[in-house]
Design a protein around this motif. Structure first.
Motif, PDB file in Angstrom:
ATOM      1  N   ARG A 122       6.756 -20.615   5.661  1.00  0.00           N
ATOM      2  CA  ARG A 122       5.720 -20.893   6.663  1.00  0.00           C
ATOM      3  C   ARG A 122       4.556 -21.619   5.997  1.00  0.00           C
ATOM      4  O   ARG A 122       4.283 -21.379   4.813  1.00  0.00           O
ATOM      5  CB  ARG A 122       5.241 -19.583   7.284  1.00  0.00           C
ATOM      6  CG  ARG A 122       4.144 -19.708   8.338  1.00  0.00           C
ATOM      7  CD  ARG A 122       3.821 -18.336   8.888  1.00  0.00           C
ATOM      8  NE  ARG A 122       2.662 -18.348   9.793  1.00  0.00           N
ATOM      9  CZ  ARG A 122       2.138 -17.257  10.345  1.00  0.00           C
ATOM     10  NH1 ARG A 122       2.660 -16.069  10.086  1.00  0.00           N
ATOM     11  NH2 ARG A 122       1.092 -17.353  11.148  1.00  0.00           N
ATOM     12  N   GLU A 123       3.892 -22.480   6.744  1.00  0.00           N
ATOM     13  CA  GLU A 123       2.747 -23.243   6.220  1.00  0.00           C
ATOM     14  C   GLU A 123       1.789 -22.288   5.508  1.00  0.00           C
ATOM     15  O   GLU A 123       1.441 -21.239   6.044  1.00  0.00           O
ATOM     16  CB  GLU A 123       2.060 -23.961   7.388  1.00  0.00           C
ATOM     17  CG  GLU A 123       0.891 -24.835   6.991  1.00  0.00           C
ATOM     18  CD  GLU A 123      -0.416 -24.077   6.984  1.00  0.00           C
ATOM     19  OE1 GLU A 123      -1.252 -24.351   6.101  1.00  0.00           O
ATOM     20  OE2 GLU A 123      -0.601 -23.193   7.857  1.00  0.00           O
ATOM     21  N   PRO A 124       1.378 -22.618   4.258  1.00  0.00           N
ATOM     22  CA  PRO A 124       0.688 -21.621   3.422  1.00  0.00           C
ATOM     23  C   PRO A 124      -0.627 -21.093   3.967  1.00  0.00           C
ATOM     24  O   PRO A 124      -0.912 -19.892   3.842  1.00  0.00           O
ATOM     25  CB  PRO A 124       0.482 -22.356   2.091  1.00  0.00           C
ATOM     26  CG  PRO A 124       0.647 -23.803   2.394  1.00  0.00           C
ATOM     27  CD  PRO A 124       1.613 -23.878   3.538  1.00  0.00           C
ATOM     28  N   GLY A 125      -1.469 -21.948   4.557  1.00  0.00           N
ATOM     29  CA  GLY A 125      -2.740 -21.451   5.064  1.00  0.00           C
ATOM     30  C   GLY A 125      -2.556 -20.477   6.209  1.00  0.00           C
ATOM     31  O   GLY A 125      -3.187 -19.412   6.254  1.00  0.00           O
ATOM     32  N   GLY A 126      -1.697 -20.825   7.161  1.00  0.00           N
ATOM     33  CA  GLY A 126      -1.419 -19.925   8.278  1.00  0.00           C
ATOM     34  C   GLY A 126      -0.758 -18.646   7.810  1.00  0.00           C
ATOM     35  O   GLY A 126      -1.044 -17.551   8.321  1.00  0.00           O
ATOM     36  N   TRP A 127       0.138 -18.776   6.819  1.00  0.00           N
ATOM     37  CA  TRP A 127       0.797 -17.596   6.269  1.00  0.00           C
ATOM     38  C   TRP A 127      -0.219 -16.671   5.604  1.00  0.00           C
ATOM     39  O   TRP A 127      -0.209 -15.457   5.826  1.00  0.00           O
ATOM     40  CB  TRP A 127       1.860 -18.009   5.255  1.00  0.00           C
ATOM     41  CG  TRP A 127       2.574 -16.843   4.651  1.00  0.00           C
ATOM     42  CD1 TRP A 127       3.690 -16.220   5.125  1.00  0.00           C
ATOM     43  CD2 TRP A 127       2.200 -16.131   3.465  1.00  0.00           C
ATOM     44  NE1 TRP A 127       4.044 -15.177   4.317  1.00  0.00           N
ATOM     45  CE2 TRP A 127       3.135 -15.097   3.283  1.00  0.00           C
ATOM     46  CE3 TRP A 127       1.156 -16.271   2.547  1.00  0.00           C
ATOM     47  CZ2 TRP A 127       3.071 -14.204   2.212  1.00  0.00           C
ATOM     48  CZ3 TRP A 127       1.087 -15.371   1.482  1.00  0.00           C
ATOM     49  CH2 TRP A 127       2.039 -14.362   1.323  1.00  0.00           C
ATOM     50  N   TRP A 174       2.025 -16.787  -2.071  1.00  0.00           N
ATOM     51  CA  TRP A 174       2.904 -17.697  -1.324  1.00  0.00           C
ATOM     52  C   TRP A 174       3.667 -18.607  -2.282  1.00  0.00           C
ATOM     53  O   TRP A 174       4.884 -18.763  -2.162  1.00  0.00           O
ATOM     54  CB  TRP A 174       2.068 -18.531  -0.351  1.00  0.00           C
ATOM     55  CG  TRP A 174       2.843 -19.450   0.536  1.00  0.00           C
ATOM     56  CD1 TRP A 174       3.306 -19.186   1.797  1.00  0.00           C
ATOM     57  CD2 TRP A 174       3.244 -20.802   0.244  1.00  0.00           C
ATOM     58  NE1 TRP A 174       3.975 -20.275   2.304  1.00  0.00           N
ATOM     59  CE2 TRP A 174       3.952 -21.274   1.372  1.00  0.00           C
ATOM     60  CE3 TRP A 174       3.079 -21.635  -0.847  1.00  0.00           C
ATOM     61  CZ2 TRP A 174       4.493 -22.563   1.423  1.00  0.00           C
ATOM     62  CZ3 TRP A 174       3.629 -22.918  -0.814  1.00  0.00           C
ATOM     63  CH2 TRP A 174       4.320 -23.368   0.326  1.00  0.00           C
ATOM     64  N   VAL A 175       2.944 -19.187  -3.230  1.00  0.00           N
ATOM     65  CA  VAL A 175       3.583 -20.092  -4.192  1.00  0.00           C
ATOM     66  C   VAL A 175       4.623 -19.341  -5.017  1.00  0.00           C
ATOM     67  O   VAL A 175       5.779 -19.768  -5.146  1.00  0.00           O
ATOM     68  CB  VAL A 175       2.528 -20.726  -5.121  1.00  0.00           C
ATOM     69  CG1 VAL A 175       3.209 -21.544  -6.224  1.00  0.00           C
ATOM     70  CG2 VAL A 175       1.575 -21.614  -4.325  1.00  0.00           C
ATOM     71  N   ALA A 259       4.247 -29.293  -0.884  1.00  0.00           N
ATOM     72  CA  ALA A 259       4.942 -30.560  -0.660  1.00  0.00           C
ATOM     73  C   ALA A 259       6.449 -30.399  -0.843  1.00  0.00           C
ATOM     74  O   ALA A 259       7.245 -30.994  -0.103  1.00  0.00           O
ATOM     75  CB  ALA A 259       4.401 -31.620  -1.598  1.00  0.00           C
ATOM     76  N   LYS A 260       6.856 -29.589  -1.789  1.00  0.00           N
ATOM     77  CA  LYS A 260       8.285 -29.354  -2.024  1.00  0.00           C
ATOM     78  C   LYS A 260       8.936 -28.602  -0.868  1.00  0.00           C
ATOM     79  O   LYS A 260      10.155 -28.703  -0.667  1.00  0.00           O
ATOM     80  CB  LYS A 260       8.479 -28.579  -3.325  1.00  0.00           C
ATOM     81  CG  LYS A 260       8.015 -29.341  -4.556  1.00  0.00           C
ATOM     82  CD  LYS A 260       8.194 -28.507  -5.816  1.00  0.00           C
ATOM     83  CE  LYS A 260       7.719 -29.254  -7.051  1.00  0.00           C
ATOM     84  NZ  LYS A 260       7.858 -28.441  -8.295  1.00  0.00           N
TER      85      LYS A 260
END
Length: 267
Positions: A122-127, A174-175, A259-260
């Motif tokens: 999921r998109e990191p900021g929203g996650w 997240w990363v 980006a990956k």
């Protein structure tokens, strides 16, 4: 944790297992995996599927202890194999949906059984917003921050970890989690990276393409009876909370990794 359709499990190795694949739906959490479990259960009642089956919370804690201090590695490996024999051992298709396994992804490959993985991201900021607000299920929400090793955390910790905000710590998490899951692709018979935003997209073609990936990896025949309105049935939403989004932090911490995984954080 789901308990639906749960048979009694033996902890002994099952000779019937043979080379049947190990099916996993993995994520860092808060990506819609509980929704996927319910969807698959509705349309494939003959399949045993479970979300965060016991004792994987204990396995996660052992994995965190191993990753941080180099302790309990043998216990984590033993429990991981014991769980695989118990959950994935009996005959029939069995799918484990589990955001708890980020800390022990290296223990999932099996010496004789192929690995098939759906990786939901999921998109990191929203996650990070959802994860920081949600914290844990209602049962554990008020104690989770006080229990050591009770949630996946990066190992080693990024520089300046103690001074980071909860939102920034979530971005690092997240990363770390997603990179560990993605690293399994090289050892998997089949691996699909599926974006949560695509699963819940209002565009039928985008949604169908994402679900086709899920069904292909799990070797399920795509059902013809899935209705578009089913994708509006979100499960276990985060409670309301303050807006924690920090675009600069998202780009600095997650930009290259995002980006990956198909997210452009440059704007």
């Amino acid at each position: 944790m789901s308990t639906m359709n749960a048979p009694s499990l033996s902890l002994q190795p099952q000779s019937e297992a043979g080379a049947r694949p190990l099916y996993y739906v993995l994520s860092a959490g808060r990506t819609g995996t509980l929704f996927l479990e319910n969807l698959i259960y509705r349309h494939f009642p003959e399949v045993y599927i479970a979300h965060e089956p016991a004792p994987t919370r204990t396995l996660m804690m052992l994995g965190n202890l191993r990753n941080d201090f180099g302790l309990m590695g043998g216990a984590a490996r033993w429990l991981s194999r014991r769980h695989q024999r118990a959950f994935h051992g009996p005959v029939g298709k069995r799918i484990e949906v589990n955001p708890f396994l980020c800390a022990v992804t290296d223990l999932l490959p099996h010496p004789t059984r192929p690995l098939r993985i759906v990786h939901v991201v999921r998109e990191p900021g929203g996650w990070a917003q959802s994860m920081t607000t949600f914290r844990a299920s209602s049962r554990y929400r008020h104690v989770i921050d006080y229990v050591p090793f009770a949630k996946p955390v990066p190992a080693p910790r990024p520089a300046g970890w103690r001074g980071l905000s909860p939102f920034e710590k979530s971005l690092h998490r997240w990363v770390w989690c997603n990179q560990r899951i993605a690293a399994l692709a090289a050892q998997a018979e089949a691996y699909a990276l599926v974006r949560s935003e695509d699963i819940f997209s209002g565009e039928a073609a985008r949604r169908d393409a994402a679900m086709t990936q899920v069904f292909d990896v799990l070797q399920l025949e795509p059902p013809s009876a899935v209705k578009p309105e089913e994708f509006g049935q979100r499960v276990n939403p985060a409670p309301p909370g303050a807006d924690l989004r920090d675009a600069a932090a998202e780009r600095a911490i997650c930009g290259a990794a995002a980006a990956k995984f198909g997210y452009d954080l440059k704007a």
